[in-house]
Enzyme design. Structure first.
Site, PDB file in Angstrom:
ATOM      1  CG  PHE A 147      -1.851  -1.235   1.213  1.00 33.50           C
ATOM      2  CD1 PHE A 147      -2.976  -1.292   0.403  1.00 33.50           C
ATOM      3  CD2 PHE A 147      -1.544  -2.332   2.002  1.00 33.50           C
ATOM      4  CE1 PHE A 147      -3.794  -2.418   0.381  1.00 33.50           C
ATOM      5  CE2 PHE A 147      -2.348  -3.463   1.991  1.00 33.50           C
ATOM      6  CZ  PHE A 147      -3.474  -3.503   1.182  1.00 33.50           C
ATOM      7  CD  GLU A 150       4.915   5.861  -8.424  1.00 35.16           C
ATOM      8  OE1 GLU A 150       5.242   6.936  -8.946  1.00 35.16           O
ATOM      9  OE2 GLU A 150       4.521   4.884  -9.072  1.00 35.16           O
ATOM     10  CE  LYS A 199      -2.378  -2.031  -4.572  1.00 30.83           C
ATOM     11  NZ  LYS A 199      -0.983  -1.860  -4.599  1.00 30.83           N
ATOM     12  N   GLY A 248      -8.681  17.879  -8.064  1.00 33.83           N
ATOM     13  CA  GLY A 248      -7.503  18.096  -8.900  1.00 33.83           C
ATOM     14  C   GLY A 248      -7.879  17.973 -10.362  1.00 33.83           C
ATOM     15  N   GLY A 252      -4.425   9.779 -11.345  1.00 41.69           N
ATOM     16  CA  GLY A 252      -3.658   9.026 -12.331  1.00 41.69           C
ATOM     17  C   GLY A 252      -2.570   8.207 -11.675  1.00 41.69           C
ATOM     18  CB  CYS A 255      -1.396   2.198  -8.622  1.00 41.52           C
ATOM     19  SG  CYS A 255       0.358   1.992  -8.318  1.00 41.52           S
ATOM     20  CE  LYS A 258      -0.589  -1.675 -12.850  1.00 42.72           C
ATOM     21  NZ  LYS A 258      -0.597  -2.973 -12.204  1.00 42.72           N
ATOM     22  CE  LYS A 316       2.201   9.959  -5.395  1.00 44.64           C
ATOM     23  NZ  LYS A 316       1.784   9.156  -4.258  1.00 44.64           N
TER      24      LYS A 316
HETATM   25  C1  UGA Z   1      -1.680   4.434  -4.794  1.00 49.13           C
HETATM   26  C2  UGA Z   1      -2.243   4.098  -3.408  1.00 49.13           C
HETATM   27  O1  UGA Z   1      -2.519   5.294  -2.686  1.00 49.13           O
HETATM   28  C3  UGA Z   1      -1.262   3.237  -2.623  1.00 49.13           C
HETATM   29  O2  UGA Z   1      -1.841   2.855  -1.375  1.00 49.13           O
HETATM   30  C4  UGA Z   1      -0.945   1.986  -3.445  1.00 49.13           C
HETATM   31  O3  UGA Z   1       0.014   1.161  -2.796  1.00 49.13           O
HETATM   32  C5  UGA Z   1      -0.378   2.407  -4.774  1.00 49.13           C
HETATM   33  O4  UGA Z   1      -1.342   3.220  -5.472  1.00 49.13           O
HETATM   34  C6  UGA Z   1      -0.105   1.147  -5.572  1.00 49.13           C
HETATM   35  O5  UGA Z   1      -1.069   0.454  -5.925  1.00 49.13           O
HETATM   36  O6  UGA Z   1       1.064   0.756  -5.700  1.00 49.13           O
HETATM   37  P1  UGA Z   1       0.083   6.193  -5.751  1.00 49.13           P
HETATM   38  O7  UGA Z   1      -0.283   5.682  -7.109  1.00 49.13           O
HETATM   39  O8  UGA Z   1       1.515   6.368  -5.418  1.00 49.13           O
HETATM   40  O9  UGA Z   1      -0.529   5.236  -4.606  1.00 49.13           O
HETATM   41  O10 UGA Z   1      -0.612   7.618  -5.628  1.00 49.13           O
HETATM   42  P2  UGA Z   1      -1.705   8.317  -4.668  1.00 49.13           P
HETATM   43  O11 UGA Z   1      -1.028   9.128  -3.651  1.00 49.13           O
HETATM   44  O12 UGA Z   1      -2.709   7.351  -4.206  1.00 49.13           O
HETATM   45  O13 UGA Z   1      -2.401   9.306  -5.719  1.00 49.13           O
HETATM   46  C7  UGA Z   1      -3.099   8.801  -6.853  1.00 49.13           C
HETATM   47  C8  UGA Z   1      -3.695   9.924  -7.665  1.00 49.13           C
HETATM   48  O14 UGA Z   1      -4.753  10.552  -6.935  1.00 49.13           O
HETATM   49  C9  UGA Z   1      -2.712  11.043  -8.003  1.00 49.13           C
HETATM   50  O15 UGA Z   1      -2.932  11.474  -9.330  1.00 49.13           O
HETATM   51  C10 UGA Z   1      -3.054  12.140  -7.003  1.00 49.13           C
HETATM   52  O16 UGA Z   1      -2.718  13.429  -7.414  1.00 49.13           O
HETATM   53  C11 UGA Z   1      -4.551  11.956  -6.892  1.00 49.13           C
HETATM   54  N1  UGA Z   1      -5.125  12.515  -5.650  1.00 49.13           N
HETATM   55  C12 UGA Z   1      -4.827  11.958  -4.458  1.00 49.13           C
HETATM   56  C13 UGA Z   1      -5.985  13.594  -5.731  1.00 49.13           C
HETATM   57  O17 UGA Z   1      -6.286  14.111  -6.827  1.00 49.13           O
HETATM   58  N2  UGA Z   1      -6.522  14.098  -4.577  1.00 49.13           N
HETATM   59  C14 UGA Z   1      -6.253  13.547  -3.369  1.00 49.13           C
HETATM   60  O18 UGA Z   1      -6.817  14.059  -2.349  1.00 49.13           O
HETATM   61  C15 UGA Z   1      -5.379  12.471  -3.303  1.00 49.13           C
END
Ligand code: UGA
Length: 423
Positions: A147, A150, A199, A248, A252, A255, A258, A316
């Site tokens: 979990f 990045e 997951k 936002g 994207g 993860c 996909k 992000k």
């Molecule tokens: C995500 C999950 O949060 C992790 O728990 C998981 O392990 C990971 O995928 C994975 O499957 O390996 P990640 O892809 O690194 O993590 O990114 P997030 O921080 O979750 O953000 C995902 C997207 O949502 C980004 O584009 C981010 O900008 C957007 N986001 C997130 C928002 O637009 N608003 C928010 O409040 C939070």
């Protein structure tokens, strides 16, 4: 202390290898890409991740960590983590070929009673394919999804909300959860299929939540409400939770998109109509479009011949990853409507789409711009003094899709400021 092998040194594998080494285990990170092994063995990180290089250097020096390009190196490991990619197949399902190949390759190499742990994100019941490919009755197959986000993967590894371990043997599951040395963290011991589904269900839930957040922001704009207050107000309900409520330009990364698509295929294969997944994906595209519409509206309802300054290419902040980045999706739509784009990102200096011009600095990106569009929430953008760029732009328009800039300050400098979900 255990001997751990990690197969694959991408985002997940490298973080897993380095963090287990930091916990005192003896870890071997394997990758077929020998150039990666060379870089890692020299103490450099192959990914942009806060604190990673320091931990690599430290754990190479104390011999807790080694990187190898030959898979036989893991023969003495008791625990082997599979961290190979599961890319998206043409139909949206997860491609398991790397997982299966690695399991087959490992079969003759694993020591007796070793434990093979799937950390790659795999669709529910993929563990059965791993058992079959491995064909070793003495080796337990454990499902232990990650979990990690990045950009904060190391912090997440050491401070997880929960550790999920699925196995047909609860004793083997316990052995794997003990490797994390986190007795105070909630550990969920379950069967393999449930662990795998936790997951997908979690990532998809968060994606659905974000699509909803972006739709609420759109509605706020139309009805004259303030999305910041609305979402804050919602988040105070502990059943909703205050995190992951930031509107936002869309969600994207490597993860969410996909995983949502792959879960949809799993549902379809099982004759379950999970319409929310399709709705979330559609809604996300509408969000990209809505951001482009906002820019167009501010520029006299036409983007033809306009130059848009883009702040942020990463999906992000705090990552150099632009896979399925909403920034790229928005930029491609802008270009499609006749605009040209000059982008600045603090860490991304090159992208596949050569129509996207990359500036070397914030100032350079602003030159002669008809509008500034903020797409990634980098800290660096928050501290830009609008006075320092107001004479560079052609048109004083700033559209902040991440709601990170100070409206008062930008308005004071003469900019027409447009937030996301509020006036
Ligand atoms: C995500 C999950 O949060 C992790 O728990 C998981 O392990 C990971 O995928 C994975 O499957 O390996 P990640 O892809 O690194 O993590 O990114 P997030 O921080 O979750 O953000 C995902 C997207 O949502 C980004 O584009 C981010 O900008 C957007 N986001 C997130 C928002 O637009 N608003 C928010 O409040 C939070």
């Amino acid at each position: 202390m255990a001997n751990i092998g990690v197969i694959g040194t991408g985002y997940v594998g490298l973080t897993t290898a380095v963090c287990f080494a930091e916990l005192g285990h003896k870890v071997i990170g394997f990758d077929i890409d020998v150039s990666k092994i060379e870089v890692l063995s020299s103490g450099k990180s192959t990914i942009y991740e806060e604190g990673m290089s320091e931990l690599i250097v430290k754990n190479l020096a104390n011999n807790n960590l080694t990187f190898k390009g030959n898979i036989e190196a893991i023969t003495n490991c008791e625990f082997i983590f599979l961290c190979v990619p599961t890319p998206q197949d043409a139909d949206g399902s997860a491609d398991l070929s790397y997982v299966i190949k690695a399991s087959k390759d490992l079969s003759p190499l694993l020591k007796k009673d070793a434990v093979l742990i799937t950390k790659s994100t795999v669709p529910v019941n993929a563990w059965k394919d791993v058992v079959k490919a491995l064909d070793r009755s003495d080796v337990a197959v454990v499902s232990n999804p990650e979990f990690l986000r990045e950009g904060s993967a190391i912090v997440d590894f050491f401070n997880p909300d929960r550790i999920v371990v699925g196995c047909t043997s609860s004793q083997k599951a316990k052995q794997v959860s003990d490797l994390y040395k986190q007795p105070d963290i909630q550990t969920i011991i379950t069967d393999n299929s449930s662990a795998e589904l936790i997951k997908y269900a979690s990532n998809s839930f968060l994606a659905i939540k974000l699509s909803y957040v972006n739709e609420i922001a759109a509605l706020c704009e139309s009805v004259g409400a303030n999305a910041k207050d609305v979402l804050f107000g919602m988040g105070q309900d502990s059943r909703i939770g205050s995190r992951f409520l930031e509107p936002g330009p869309g969600w994207g990364g490597s993860c969410f998109p996909k995983d949502v698509r792959a879960l949809r295929v799993t549902a379809e294969d099982n004759a379950i109509n999970m319409s929310l997944l399709s709705a979330a994906l559609d809604s996300n595209e509408k969000t990209h479009r809505r951001i482009v519409d906002k820019v167009e509206k501010e520029l006299g309802n036409s983007l033809i011949g306009k130059t848009i300054c883009i702040w942020g290419l990463a999906f992000k902040a705090n990552t150099d990853d632009y896979r399925e980045s909403p920034s790229i999706a928005v930029i491609e739509r802008l270009i499609g409507r006749g605009a040209s784009v000059v982008a600045f990102d603090p860490v991304i200096t090159n992208v596949d789409n050569k129509k996207i011009k990359i500036a070397k600095s914030i100032e350079e990106s602003c030159k002669s711009a008809d509008a500034i569009l903020v797409l990634t929430e980098w800290e660096q953008f928050k501290s830009v003094n609008p006075d320092s760029v107001k004479d560079l732009v052609k048109n004083k328009v700033v559209i902040d899709s991440r709601n990170i800039l100070d409206k008062k300050q930008w308005t004071k400098s003469g900019f027409n400021f447009i937030g996301n979900g509020w006036q």
